[in-house]
Design an enzyme around this catalytic site. Structure first.
Site, short mmCIF file in Angstrom:
data_model
loop_
_atom_site.label_atom_id
_atom_site.label_comp_id
_atom_site.label_asym_id
_atom_site.label_seq_id
_atom_site.Cartn_x
_atom_site.Cartn_y
_atom_site.Cartn_z
N HIS A 187 0.94 -1.27 -0.15
CA HIS A 187 0.16 -0.17 -0.10
C HIS A 187 0.96 1.16 0.07
O HIS A 187 1.01 1.88 -1.02
CB HIS A 187 -0.95 -0.13 1.25
N CYS B 111 -0.40 0.44 9.63
CA CYS B 111 -0.68 1.79 9.00
C CYS B 111 -2.08 1.80 8.75
O CYS B 111 -2.81 2.91 9.23
CB CYS B 111 0.30 2.19 7.98
N HIS B 112 -2.43 1.22 7.78
CA HIS B 112 -3.87 1.29 7.19
C HIS B 112 -4.69 -0.05 6.99
O HIS B 112 -5.74 -0.21 6.27
CB HIS B 112 -3.69 1.92 5.53
N GLY B 113 -4.23 -1.06 7.81
CA GLY B 113 -5.13 -2.39 8.15
C GLY B 113 -4.94 -3.08 6.94
O GLY B 113 -6.17 -3.69 6.87
#
Lengths: 284, 187, 425
Positions: free
Chosen positions: B132, B151-153
């Site tokens: 990502h 960070c963003h799953g």
């Protein structure tokens, strides 16, 4: 009135000279090197000059067999031997060559340092672990790192030669000096005292003698390409190699230079006509 | 010799101006290249060595992380259960169907076999950098028992394949080879 | 920037923009419609050449700063990695290093042009003083830049130059310690020099804007040194001056390229390829060539003058040699600007020029070297004497005793008198 002024100026100058001439009797200091380097023909000199690949290979051999036992060359990496415009080793040859030297690496998982074979990305090995060890092993004198020696030892030819050197590019004072130094050892002339442990060499840049013993001799290094195995040949070859080590992009620089200069000259020509055309009919 | 006397002159002048302009533009563009290219990795970075790793101490269920080209590479000795989980996933359930393995064909499917080391299905070697935005996923976490990026799953499974979250691709597998049964060279 | 503007925006967007930020008008008035005397010679293109050099130095400098490390243990190595490993690094560094020299060559030509044609005289005093400030900033930037590679000359140059301040009584030593951030030149010095070296070019650019502004207020001087009387005396900057400037910029680049590609180390010093070593001073320390005349003046003062000892005297003489330039507009008492019409001035000027070159040569020699039967330091005393006499005695006196040649009525008249109408030349 002009003539009068000039006469005054001349008189003042003469008086000044007379006043200060007494000081001029002071002893003149000795300039080193005692003998200026002998100018040689280098393949890489001049606008069209390029390194001679075979010569660089021979020079590396001399460096490796002779110089490297005392001198480091820490800015040069093994991979550079395969770079364009260099000695032209193949990448595989460089890998094999590099692996014959060890380098300290680590720490490993146990926290210990260990030795591994060198890789092409590693620098040339240094013969001594640090400067103090190098001094201790060489009678107090530090054998300089040779990476930049060919650019760091340029002996200026002095006035007025430097003016001519500007217009016909002469940048080979460094290799000239090295070659002259390596072949310049001789017995000291009568009356010249040489400090113990040093060797008389009128080509040395920083005194009458140096601590490095004469490093080269005929048949010291075996050349495989039939080049004469003389002291002079070794000196020339290793000087060329050291120039490459100091200035590895010389070939690329001179090649790009030709293109850029050609472009600029043509552009200047066009601009000259543009300017003439613009100013046509406008007296100035 | 004023310009009005010779009507051809404006053309000549225009031509000269255009030639000079074109010449100048080409020159400036050529001169700009070195100033752009200098930002690319330099020769010492490009020549960065490969890394050799001894994996004899890595027991099943354990992993080690080594640095390669400034990035963490994880080498995981997967348990049988993990391998099984990796194998049973259907290809159509995968978000990214490609293996992303530098050692196989670029078009290879993201099967567990194509992700694991050849002949050693328990060994998984991959760059542990979330596809990502470059964070480092945590080991042995997330609902698929693989990796989870804090960070963003993004959630990766036991074969490092993206299963959930914003990441678009499976974790990439760097070029590597077994020098012996217990020694890997990455790069 | 001054007088009547001829700019008329043509498009709707142009008009919209013009009403909000008249920057296009500013550029147009500065670089297009600005009236320039039509009799300017090639020496007047050096302003443009200097602008180009400033841009080149800033661009190459920013790029070098991307790869350079201002830390004393790795600075030298980082420069070498630029030269060896960074893509085109050798080219960019040689452009920057030789660019400094080219910048000074151009600025010296620019200054001597001003000296000869009296460009410093009223109403151009502020313009001239701004130029002197730029020159001083350039010297500071060049000096600090030379320290950054952290070679032997860098290190010892920094040591010697910062020691100038110790010549001042009482406050000297503390000032020097403050400037170098330690008891000797070291990492702290290198770091602040890097910071300032990065800052100064932008200061220079700022003063250059003022310099150009002042120029556009008072207008350019010209080889005749007489004021512009009517529109007949001038031509618009574009295309007339532009076409000339661009041509000479490219010709200058050929000269510059010659050094970069074929003589890249000619203007440098070999010792700067040896890493800085605080334990050993090189046999001959010399500054870069553009400082040599001032270096000769510094060393010429080897005697005490009353309460001023020779060390302070040398430093004062050296700074005085630059500071005197700022007072030049008032030291030259002649009513005539251009040296063309001043027979005695002409001689004094050329002697000054040769003397300046000779001072540069003396700066490169050991003080005890013998030149034509006289020690270099003695020659330096004579030369220094003439340097100051030119500004402090000759120029003030000449204005009263010299009888200038008759001046032409206008630039246009002078051109018509010497050329057949219509012929380009």
């Amino acid at each position: 009135m002009t003539a009068k002024m000039i006469r005054w100026a001349a008189a003042a100058l003469a008086a000044g000279i007379a006043l200060t001439a007494t000081i001029a009797s002071a002893e003149e200091t000795v300039e080193y090197p005692l003998i200026k380097p002998t100018r040689q023909e280098w393949s890489f000199a001049g606008i069209f000059g390029r390194y001679d690949q075979a010569q660089l290979q021979r020079g590396y051999q001399v460096y490796k067999d002779v110089c490297s036992s005392c001198h480091a060359m820490s800015y040069v990496k093994f991979r550079n031997l395969a770079d364009e415009g260099g000695p032209g080793f193949t990448e595989d040859a460089v890998k094999v060559l590099a692996a014959t030297y060890a380098i300290e690496a680590g720490p490993n998982d146990a926290g210990e340092m260990f030795e591994r074979p060198r890789l092409p990305s590693d620098p040339f090995p240094s013969p001594f672990p640090n400067d103090n060890a190098a001094r201790a092993a060489n009678g107090g004198a530090l054998p300089p790192d040779l990476s930049l020696i060919a650019k760091a030892r340029a002996v200026h030819r002095g006035f007025p030669w430097f003016v001519f050197d500007m217009f016909w590019p002469y940048q080979e004072q460094g290799p000239d000096y090295i070659a002259s130094l390596l072949t310049g050892y001789q017995d000291p002339p009568e009356g010249v005292e040489v400090p113990e442990g040093t060797y008389y060499n009128p080509h040395f840049i920083n005194g009458v003698s140096l601590r490095m013993p004469p490093p080269l001799d005929d048949d010291l290094v075996e050349y495989s390409d039939g080049t004469p195995q003389t002291k002079e040949q070794y000196a020339t070859d290793v000087s060329a190699f050291l120039m490459w080590a100091a200035e590895p992009h010389l070939d690329a620089r001179k090649e790009l230079g030709l293109k850029v200069m050609l472009y600029l000259i043509i552009f200047a020509g066009i601009l000259y006509f543009v300017k003439r055309q613009v100013w046509r009919g406008t007296p100035h | 010799m004023a310009e009005s006397d010779t009507p051809a002159e404006p053309t000549r002048r225009d031509f000269l101006l255009h030639a000079a302009g074109a010449f100048g533009v080409v020159g400036v563009a050529a001169a700009a290249w070195p100033f752009v290219d200098q930002m690319n990795p330099d020769a010492s970075t490009r020549a960065l060595a490969s890394v050799e790793v001894d994996i004899s101490g890595v027991q099943p269920g354990q992993a080690i992380t080594v640095m390669w080209r400034g990035k963490p590479v994880v080498i995981r000795n997967r348990t049988e259960k993990e391998v099984e989980e990796g194998k049973t996933v259907k290809l159509e359930d995968l978000k990214d169907p490609l293996a992303r393995n530098a050692n196989t064909d670029a078009a290879a499917d993201a099967t567990d076999a194509n992700r694991a080391a050849t002949g050693k299905e328990n060994i998984l070697v991959m760059t542990k950098v979330c596809t990502h935005l470059g964070c480092i996923p945590l080991d042995e976490s997330g609902e698929f028992g693989g990796w989870f990026c804090p960070c963003h799953g993004s959630v990766y499974d036991t074969a490092g394949r993206i299963r959930k979250g914003p990441a678009p691709e499976n974790l990439p597998i760097p070029p590597y080879a077994f020098l012996s049964d217990t020694k890997i060279r990455i790069g | 920037m001054s007088g009547h503007s001829t700019y008329v925006p043509k498009t709707a967007i142009g008009k919209w923009f013009e009403a909000r930020l008249p920057v296009v008008r500013l550029l147009h008035d500065t670089a297009v419609s600005y009236p320039t005397p039509r009799n300017l010679n090639a020496l007047w293109t050096f302003g443009g050449i200097l602008a180009m050099m400033l841009v080149v130095q800033i661009v190459t400098g920013i790029v070098l700063a991307m790869h350079y490390a201002a830390e004393s243990t790795i600075a030298f190595r980082s420069v070498e990695s630029i030269m060896r490993d960074v893509n085109w690094g050798w080219l960019i560094r040689y452009l920057h290093a030789n660019g400094a020299s080219m910048f000074f060559i151009a600025v010296y030509i620019h200054i001597f042009r001003g000296l000869y044609y009296g460009s410093y005289k009223a109403p151009r005093e502020i313009l001239w003083i701004l130029g002197v400030i730029i020159y001083l900033l350039m010297m500071a930037a060049a000096f600090m830049g030379y320290v950054l590679p952290w070679g032997q000359m860098s290190f010892w140059g920094a040591t010697v130059i910062t020691n100038f301040f110790t010549a001042l009584p009482i406050v000297g030593q503390p000032i020097q310690t403050l400037l170098i951030g330690g008891f000797s030149v070291d990492n702290a010095t290198l770091n602040r020099f890097f910071s300032l070296h990065y800052l100064l070019p932008f200061l220079i650019a700022g003063v250059v804007v003022l310099h150009v502004w002042a120029l556009h207020v008072v207008g350019q001087n010209n080889p005749l040194g007489i004021d512009v009387k009517s529109e007949k005396d001038t031509v618009p900057f574009t295309p007339y001056a532009t076409s000339k400037d661009v041509l000479w910029i490219v010709l200058f680049m050929i000269f510059y390229g010659w050094f970069v590609f074929y003589q890249p180390n000619f203007l440098g010093h070999p010792d700067n390829y040896i890493e800085a070593n605080p334990l050993s001073t090189p046999a001959h320390i010399v500054p870069e060539w553009y400082f040599l005349p001032f270096y000769a003046i510094l060393r010429a003062i080897d005697f005490n003058i009353g309460p001023i000892d020779s060390k302070l005297g040398g430093v004062l003489a050296m700074f005085g040699a630059i500071a005197v330039l700022a007072f030049l507009p008032w030291l030259d008492t002649s009513k005539v600007r251009s040296g063309r019409f001043r027979p005695i001035f002409k001689v004094a000027f050329w002697v000054f020029g040769v003397n300046a070159l000779f001072l540069g040569y003396l700066g490169s020699q050991a003080t005890d070297a013998i030149i034509a039967g006289l020690q270099a330091v003695s020659w330096a005393k004579l030369s220094t004497f003439y340097y100051f006499a030119y500004f402090l005695v000759i120029l003030p006196v000449l204005g009263y005793i010299e009888k200038p040649k008759p001046l032409p009525v206008s630039i246009n008249d002078a051109i018509l008198a010497k050329s057949v109408p219509g012929s380009a030349h």
